[in-house]
Design a protein around this motif. Sequence first.
Motif, mmCIF file in Angstrom:
data_model
loop_
_atom_site.group_PDB
_atom_site.id
_atom_site.type_symbol
_atom_site.label_atom_id
_atom_site.label_comp_id
_atom_site.label_asym_id
_atom_site.label_seq_id
_atom_site.Cartn_x
_atom_site.Cartn_y
_atom_site.Cartn_z
ATOM 1 N N GLU A 1 0.804 -1.216 0.000
ATOM 2 C CA GLU A 1 0.000 0.000 0.000
ATOM 3 C C GLU A 1 0.839 1.270 0.000
ATOM 4 O O GLU A 1 0.292 2.364 -0.116
ATOM 5 C CB GLU A 1 -0.980 -0.028 1.171
ATOM 6 N N LEU A 2 2.162 1.129 0.079
ATOM 7 C CA LEU A 2 3.019 2.291 -0.135
ATOM 8 C C LEU A 2 2.835 2.838 -1.542
ATOM 9 O O LEU A 2 3.160 3.993 -1.825
ATOM 10 C CB LEU A 2 4.488 1.919 0.094
ATOM 11 N N GLY A 3 2.305 1.989 -2.437
ATOM 12 C CA GLY A 3 2.017 2.446 -3.786
ATOM 13 C C GLY A 3 0.984 3.553 -3.849
ATOM 14 O O GLY A 3 0.855 4.223 -4.880
ATOM 15 N N LYS A 4 0.232 3.761 -2.777
ATOM 16 C CA LYS A 4 -0.759 4.836 -2.755
ATOM 17 C C LYS A 4 -0.112 6.216 -2.647
ATOM 18 O O LYS A 4 -0.753 7.229 -2.949
ATOM 19 C CB LYS A 4 -1.717 4.641 -1.567
ATOM 20 N N LEU A 5 1.132 6.259 -2.196
ATOM 21 C CA LEU A 5 1.791 7.541 -1.984
ATOM 22 C C LEU A 5 1.993 8.274 -3.307
ATOM 23 O O LEU A 5 2.325 7.667 -4.320
ATOM 24 C CB LEU A 5 3.137 7.335 -1.285
ATOM 25 N N TYR B 1 8.586 -2.822 -10.020
ATOM 26 C CA TYR B 1 9.537 -3.920 -10.201
ATOM 27 C C TYR B 1 10.000 -4.436 -8.841
ATOM 28 O O TYR B 1 10.090 -5.649 -8.623
ATOM 29 C CB TYR B 1 10.734 -3.448 -11.023
ATOM 30 N N GLU B 2 10.265 -3.525 -7.914
ATOM 31 C CA GLU B 2 10.633 -3.970 -6.564
ATOM 32 C C GLU B 2 9.465 -4.649 -5.868
ATOM 33 O O GLU B 2 9.627 -5.695 -5.240
ATOM 34 C CB GLU B 2 11.118 -2.798 -5.699
ATOM 35 N N LEU B 3 8.276 -4.045 -5.985
ATOM 36 C CA LEU B 3 7.099 -4.614 -5.322
ATOM 37 C C LEU B 3 6.920 -6.082 -5.694
ATOM 38 O O LEU B 3 6.780 -6.953 -4.830
ATOM 39 C CB LEU B 3 5.849 -3.829 -5.701
ATOM 40 N N GLY B 4 6.895 -6.349 -7.009
ATOM 41 C CA GLY B 4 6.664 -7.708 -7.457
ATOM 42 C C GLY B 4 7.801 -8.647 -7.126
ATOM 43 O O GLY B 4 7.584 -9.789 -6.701
ATOM 44 N N THR B 5 9.024 -8.174 -7.314
ATOM 45 C CA THR B 5 10.182 -9.022 -7.056
ATOM 46 C C THR B 5 10.280 -9.401 -5.590
ATOM 47 O O THR B 5 10.567 -10.562 -5.246
ATOM 48 C CB THR B 5 11.473 -8.311 -7.499
ATOM 49 N N LEU C 1 0.483 3.457 -13.043
ATOM 50 C CA LEU C 1 -0.144 2.322 -13.706
ATOM 51 C C LEU C 1 -0.558 1.235 -12.726
ATOM 52 O O LEU C 1 0.108 1.002 -11.706
ATOM 53 C CB LEU C 1 0.812 1.711 -14.738
ATOM 54 N N LEU C 2 -1.662 0.573 -13.044
ATOM 55 C CA LEU C 2 -2.069 -0.673 -12.399
ATOM 56 C C LEU C 2 -1.749 -1.797 -13.369
ATOM 57 O O LEU C 2 -2.086 -1.721 -14.552
ATOM 58 C CB LEU C 2 -3.553 -0.656 -12.049
ATOM 59 N N VAL C 3 -1.085 -2.833 -12.865
ATOM 60 C CA VAL C 3 -0.780 -4.009 -13.675
ATOM 61 C C VAL C 3 -1.666 -5.150 -13.198
ATOM 62 O O VAL C 3 -1.697 -5.466 -12.004
ATOM 63 C CB VAL C 3 0.699 -4.410 -13.563
ATOM 64 N N THR C 4 -2.399 -5.762 -14.114
ATOM 65 C CA THR C 4 -3.302 -6.847 -13.755
ATOM 66 C C THR C 4 -3.045 -8.035 -14.681
ATOM 67 O O THR C 4 -2.118 -8.029 -15.487
ATOM 68 C CB THR C 4 -4.772 -6.386 -13.819
ATOM 69 N N GLY C 5 -3.862 -9.088 -14.527
ATOM 70 C CA GLY C 5 -3.760 -10.245 -15.402
ATOM 71 C C GLY C 5 -3.057 -11.415 -14.758
ATOM 72 O O GLY C 5 -3.181 -11.666 -13.555
ATOM 73 N N CYS C 6 -2.299 -12.158 -15.565
ATOM 74 C CA CYS C 6 -1.636 -13.387 -15.134
ATOM 75 C C CYS C 6 -0.463 -13.092 -14.195
ATOM 76 O O CYS C 6 0.056 -11.970 -14.179
ATOM 77 C CB CYS C 6 -1.111 -14.150 -16.349
ATOM 78 N N ASP D 1 -1.985 -5.901 -9.415
ATOM 79 C CA ASP D 1 -3.237 -6.610 -9.114
ATOM 80 C C ASP D 1 -3.206 -7.982 -9.781
ATOM 81 O O ASP D 1 -3.877 -8.240 -10.771
ATOM 82 C CB ASP D 1 -4.429 -5.786 -9.621
ATOM 83 N N THR D 2 -2.368 -8.868 -9.224
ATOM 84 C CA THR D 2 -2.215 -10.223 -9.751
ATOM 85 C C THR D 2 -2.152 -11.203 -8.586
ATOM 86 O O THR D 2 -2.103 -10.796 -7.420
ATOM 87 C CB THR D 2 -0.921 -10.352 -10.581
ATOM 88 N N CYS D 3 -2.108 -12.492 -8.913
ATOM 89 C CA CYS D 3 -2.035 -13.511 -7.859
ATOM 90 C C CYS D 3 -0.713 -13.454 -7.109
ATOM 91 O O CYS D 3 -0.634 -13.945 -5.980
ATOM 92 C CB CYS D 3 -2.264 -14.900 -8.448
ATOM 93 N N ASN D 4 0.340 -12.914 -7.720
ATOM 94 C CA ASN D 4 1.594 -12.715 -6.998
ATOM 95 C C ASN D 4 1.770 -11.240 -6.618
ATOM 96 O O ASN D 4 2.888 -10.757 -6.460
ATOM 97 C CB ASN D 4 2.786 -13.203 -7.825
ATOM 98 N N GLY D 5 0.630 -10.559 -6.446
ATOM 99 C CA GLY D 5 0.633 -9.168 -6.014
ATOM 100 C C GLY D 5 -0.371 -8.958 -4.899
ATOM 101 O O GLY D 5 -0.502 -9.786 -3.994
ATOM 102 N N ILE D 6 -1.127 -7.867 -5.003
ATOM 103 C CA ILE D 6 -2.026 -7.499 -3.907
ATOM 104 C C ILE D 6 -3.301 -8.335 -3.875
ATOM 105 O O ILE D 6 -3.997 -8.394 -2.863
ATOM 106 C CB ILE D 6 -2.365 -5.995 -3.990
#
Length: 384
Positions: free
Chosen positions: A182-186, A194-198, A241-246, A270-275
């Motif tokens: 949720e730091l992404g809200k800032l 890239y850091e969030l997902g990794t 950007l919001l990234v969604t999908g697979c 917004d993916t299964c390996n995300g939020i």
Amino acid sequence: MQKLPQNFETYDEARQKGFLRMKDLKDSGKRVIGTFCSYVPLELFYAADAVPVGLCASSEEPIPAAETVLPRNICPLIKASYGFALTDTCPYFYFSDLVIGETTCDGKKKMFELMNEIKETYVMQLPNGRDFKDAIPMWRNEIIRLKEKLEDFYQITITEDKIREAIKLKNRERDAIRNYLELGKLVPAALSGYELGTKIDAASFSFDIEERIRNFSERADEVLAYWEAERKGKTSDRPRLLVTGCPNMGVREKIIKTVEELGADCVVIDTCNGIRTQMDKVDENADDVYEALARKYLNITCSVMSPNAPRFEEMGRLMDEFHVDGVIEIILQACHTFAVESYNVKRFVTEQKGRPYLAIETDYSQADKGQIATRLGAFLEMLS
């Protein structure tokens, strides 16, 4: 946007280091269970004093071997999953006592039949939708059936008290991960997508849940302190950007990292390996612990659910809360559920939310890297 920390580990680096940790765990006699999907209730494994590990499924390397058995026109995630097992090149698969699959798609459930010939693979029967009256009872029964399988396999007893302890532990981890994400809200952006997902994916290779909780909490505090000191009150013209999908493990470099290098900020994944899997917790006070698990896990908004209205409700909320300017959807080739649902995602994003939308269909190869970069550049020009 804060630069990557000096001790930042790429996904591949974390995965490699995890091999040694996993060997040490097995040498100490620890139980290890391999998984592929976020619908599988990990609390049962912790209650069984076992370590869950996500199995290798995001590289093009074993796909040629997989295609000697599987058809070419199924998604790369399925082929990579089977290819690693077939070639015995995934140490996590090698060290797993048991593999847990799930019927999230027709390709995976048939692949699991073949994987079972390599290592025992137990498959959970996931409901096709969450809205019919028997969906929760059905998934509750599947969770109980999995518990009984673990008890029989390891010759142990899994008590409800142990499950409740595991629920509290996993909820603490979800809180720590969600606070970090949720730091992404800032505004302006505090850290890269890239850091969030990794970091989310790499954390799964530490195997110590308390260590993961500390690491996410410490990084969140570090990023927030940096933002308040260096970024708060400043402006930025970088599109959000919001990234969604697979799941994006095998394509994060050529999509998320590339679009950020081109001048955007991927503020929410917004993916299964995300939020997507961190938004809900298991009810710790529910009388029926199995129903509580069923409700949490069945609420994951993957495109395998039909109908899937909660996905759009959550996406709309995320777009508002994270101040999103546009949406990128990643679709792995031949992932039919996400590919078909992308039509409704585009309509939702462009017509209801009035934001630009870009769908990228790809696989784990690098052959389309230049083409993707060109399309991402054009998308950002449209946003500017």
